[in-house]
Design a protein around this motif. Structure first.
Motif, PDB file in Angstrom:
ATOM      1  N   SER A  81       0.846  -1.182   0.000  1.00 14.39           N
ATOM      2  CA  SER A  81       0.000   0.000   0.000  1.00 14.39           C
ATOM      3  C   SER A  81       0.892   1.246   0.000  1.00 14.39           C
ATOM      4  N   ALA A  82       0.279   2.406  -0.184  1.00 17.00           N
ATOM      5  CA  ALA A  82       1.058   3.644  -0.220  1.00 17.00           C
ATOM      6  C   ALA A  82       1.787   3.878   1.099  1.00 17.00           C
ATOM      7  N   ASP A  83       1.105   3.634   2.215  1.00 20.60           N
ATOM      8  CA  ASP A  83       1.747   3.824   3.524  1.00 20.60           C
ATOM      9  C   ASP A  83       2.870   2.821   3.735  1.00 20.60           C
ATOM     10  N   GLU A  84       2.627   1.576   3.337  1.00 21.43           N
ATOM     11  CA  GLU A  84       3.660   0.556   3.477  1.00 21.43           C
ATOM     12  C   GLU A  84       4.869   0.882   2.602  1.00 21.43           C
ATOM     13  N   GLU A  85       4.604   1.354   1.412  1.00 16.77           N
ATOM     14  CA  GLU A  85       5.705   1.713   0.513  1.00 16.77           C
ATOM     15  C   GLU A  85       6.565   2.809   1.119  1.00 16.77           C
ATOM     16  N   ALA A  86       5.931   3.817   1.691  1.00 18.03           N
ATOM     17  CA  ALA A  86       6.681   4.904   2.319  1.00 18.03           C
ATOM     18  C   ALA A  86       7.529   4.383   3.474  1.00 18.03           C
ATOM     19  N   ASP A  87       6.978   3.471   4.266  1.00 17.05           N
ATOM     20  CA  ASP A  87       7.713   2.882   5.391  1.00 17.05           C
ATOM     21  C   ASP A  87       8.887   2.057   4.882  1.00 17.05           C
ATOM     22  N   PHE A  88       8.636   1.239   3.869  1.00 15.35           N
ATOM     23  CA  PHE A  88       9.684   0.411   3.289  1.00 15.35           C
ATOM     24  C   PHE A  88      10.825   1.285   2.775  1.00 15.35           C
ATOM     25  N   LEU A  89      10.485   2.326   2.028  1.00 14.90           N
ATOM     26  CA  LEU A  89      11.516   3.184   1.437  1.00 14.90           C
ATOM     27  C   LEU A  89      12.308   3.928   2.502  1.00 14.90           C
ATOM     28  N   ALA A  90      11.644   4.326   3.585  1.00 16.73           N
ATOM     29  CA  ALA A  90      12.368   5.006   4.667  1.00 16.73           C
ATOM     30  C   ALA A  90      13.384   4.073   5.308  1.00 16.73           C
ATOM     31  N   ARG A  91      12.981   2.839   5.559  1.00 13.81           N
ATOM     32  CA  ARG A  91      13.908   1.857   6.139  1.00 13.81           C
ATOM     33  C   ARG A  91      15.047   1.550   5.168  1.00 13.81           C
ATOM     34  N   TYR A  92      14.686   1.405   3.913  1.00 16.27           N
ATOM     35  CA  TYR A  92      15.692   1.078   2.903  1.00 16.27           C
ATOM     36  C   TYR A  92      16.688   2.217   2.736  1.00 16.27           C
ATOM     37  N   LEU A  93      16.205   3.458   2.702  1.00 17.25           N
ATOM     38  CA  LEU A  93      17.099   4.607   2.577  1.00 17.25           C
ATOM     39  C   LEU A  93      18.067   4.678   3.752  1.00 17.25           C
ATOM     40  N   ALA A  94      17.581   4.409   4.965  1.00 17.98           N
ATOM     41  CA  ALA A  94      18.469   4.433   6.130  1.00 17.98           C
ATOM     42  C   ALA A  94      19.569   3.387   5.990  1.00 17.98           C
ATOM     43  N   ALA A  95      19.208   2.196   5.503  1.00 13.35           N
ATOM     44  CA  ALA A  95      20.202   1.133   5.328  1.00 13.35           C
ATOM     45  C   ALA A  95      21.191   1.472   4.215  1.00 13.35           C
ATOM     46  N   ILE A  96      20.691   2.047   3.124  1.00 17.54           N
ATOM     47  CA  ILE A  96      21.557   2.442   2.014  1.00 17.54           C
ATOM     48  C   ILE A  96      22.529   3.534   2.451  1.00 17.54           C
ATOM     49  N   THR A  97      22.054   4.465   3.250  1.00 15.45           N
ATOM     50  CA  THR A  97      22.911   5.558   3.725  1.00 15.45           C
ATOM     51  C   THR A  97      24.089   5.019   4.523  1.00 15.45           C
ATOM     52  N   GLU A  98      23.840   3.972   5.287  1.00 18.91           N
ATOM     53  CA  GLU A  98      24.917   3.368   6.065  1.00 18.91           C
ATOM     54  C   GLU A  98      25.862   2.557   5.190  1.00 18.91           C
TER      55      GLU A  98
END
Length: 254
Positions: free
Chosen positions: A214-231
């Motif tokens: 869903s749109a909310d789930e996608e936003a949550d997924f991308l936020a977690r993924y961005l944090a991991a990518i940043t590291e």
């Protein structure tokens, strides 16, 4: 599954086209009458083929209506059509089948590719490039985030399989080829930052992970993924990041 986004894909047009340029340069045909760009996307690779073989009948094939619409707008003089790489075979007299970042999406491509070569005339060429990056942090972190959330069951099979070893491709293609070249190239793309890496994979590898959400789930997924990518991808001295991207190239002559 929702259709591909040409605009997202073309956000990094130069970087995405670079492997296609490198592959075109290795095709051992000085001239061709019929050329097919399988998985033509928005036409950036097709444009290279038209430039290399201006006298050939060039056809672009893709399974995405959105990509085909973008390709027709880009190259109105070229014929484009919808086709499924899982089952498509070249017509008689096809001199070159070119496939840039397409067959990695076909689970049975080790069965399909030798059949494509066998359908070519003597001297015809199959030229393929596939991302070989399933062990890179970009894709490992997709799987990690997918496995750690309420979406885990839905995304359990989202990741595509890694490519087989080079020897497996050699054994599959060598019996039908008079010449076979297989090599890897590792690109190091300079991108603006971690968010640019996320934007890059949103157009390709992340799609199977995001489409079921869903749109909310996608936003949550991308936020977690961005944090991991940043590291995983620390900034260089000028604030940019380096996206390491291995790709497998195959040129088989019938």
């Amino acid at each position: 599954m929702p259709d591909w986004s040409p605009s997202t894909y073309l956000s990094f047009e130069d970087e995405r086209t670079r492997p296609a340029r490198d592959l075109v340069a290795q095709v051992p045909l000085t001239a061709a009458q019929r050329v097919v760009d399988m998985g033509c996307g928005p036409g950036n690779s097709t444009e290279l083929l038209v430039g290399r073989y201006p006298d050939a009948a060039v056809t672009g094939l893709d399974s995405s209506p959105a990509m085909l619409a973008a390709a027709r707008q880009r190259l109105p003089q070229v014929q484009f059509a919808e086709a499924d790489a899982n089952s498509w075979m070249p017509e008689p007299g096809t001199d070159l089948v070119f496939a840039n970042a397409t067959y990695q999406w076909i689970p049975e491509h080790l069965t399909v590719l030798p059949k494509v070569v066998a359908a070519l005339p003597k001297g015809g060429v199959l030229a393929v490039q596939m991302p070989d990056n399933m062990a890179e942090p970009t894709h490992q972190l997709m799987r990690d985030v997918a496995a750690d959330g309420l979406w885990a069951a839905r995304l359990a099979d989202a990741a595509r399989a890694p490519l087989p070893p080079v020897a497996t491709y050699y054994e599959a293609l060598a019996p039908g080829a008079s010449r076979l070249e297989i090599w890897h190239t590792i690109y190091n793309h300079v991108l603006a930052g971690p968010a640019a890496i996320v934007e890059w994979v949103k157009g390709t590898g992340l799609r199977p992970f995001l489409d079921p959400l869903s749109a909310d789930e996608e936003a949550d997924f991308l936020a977690r993924y961005l944090a991991a990518i940043t590291e995983a991808y620390p900034a260089t001295s000028d604030g940019k990041v380096l996206l390491r991207f291995p790709r497998l190239f195959i040129v088989a002559v019938r």
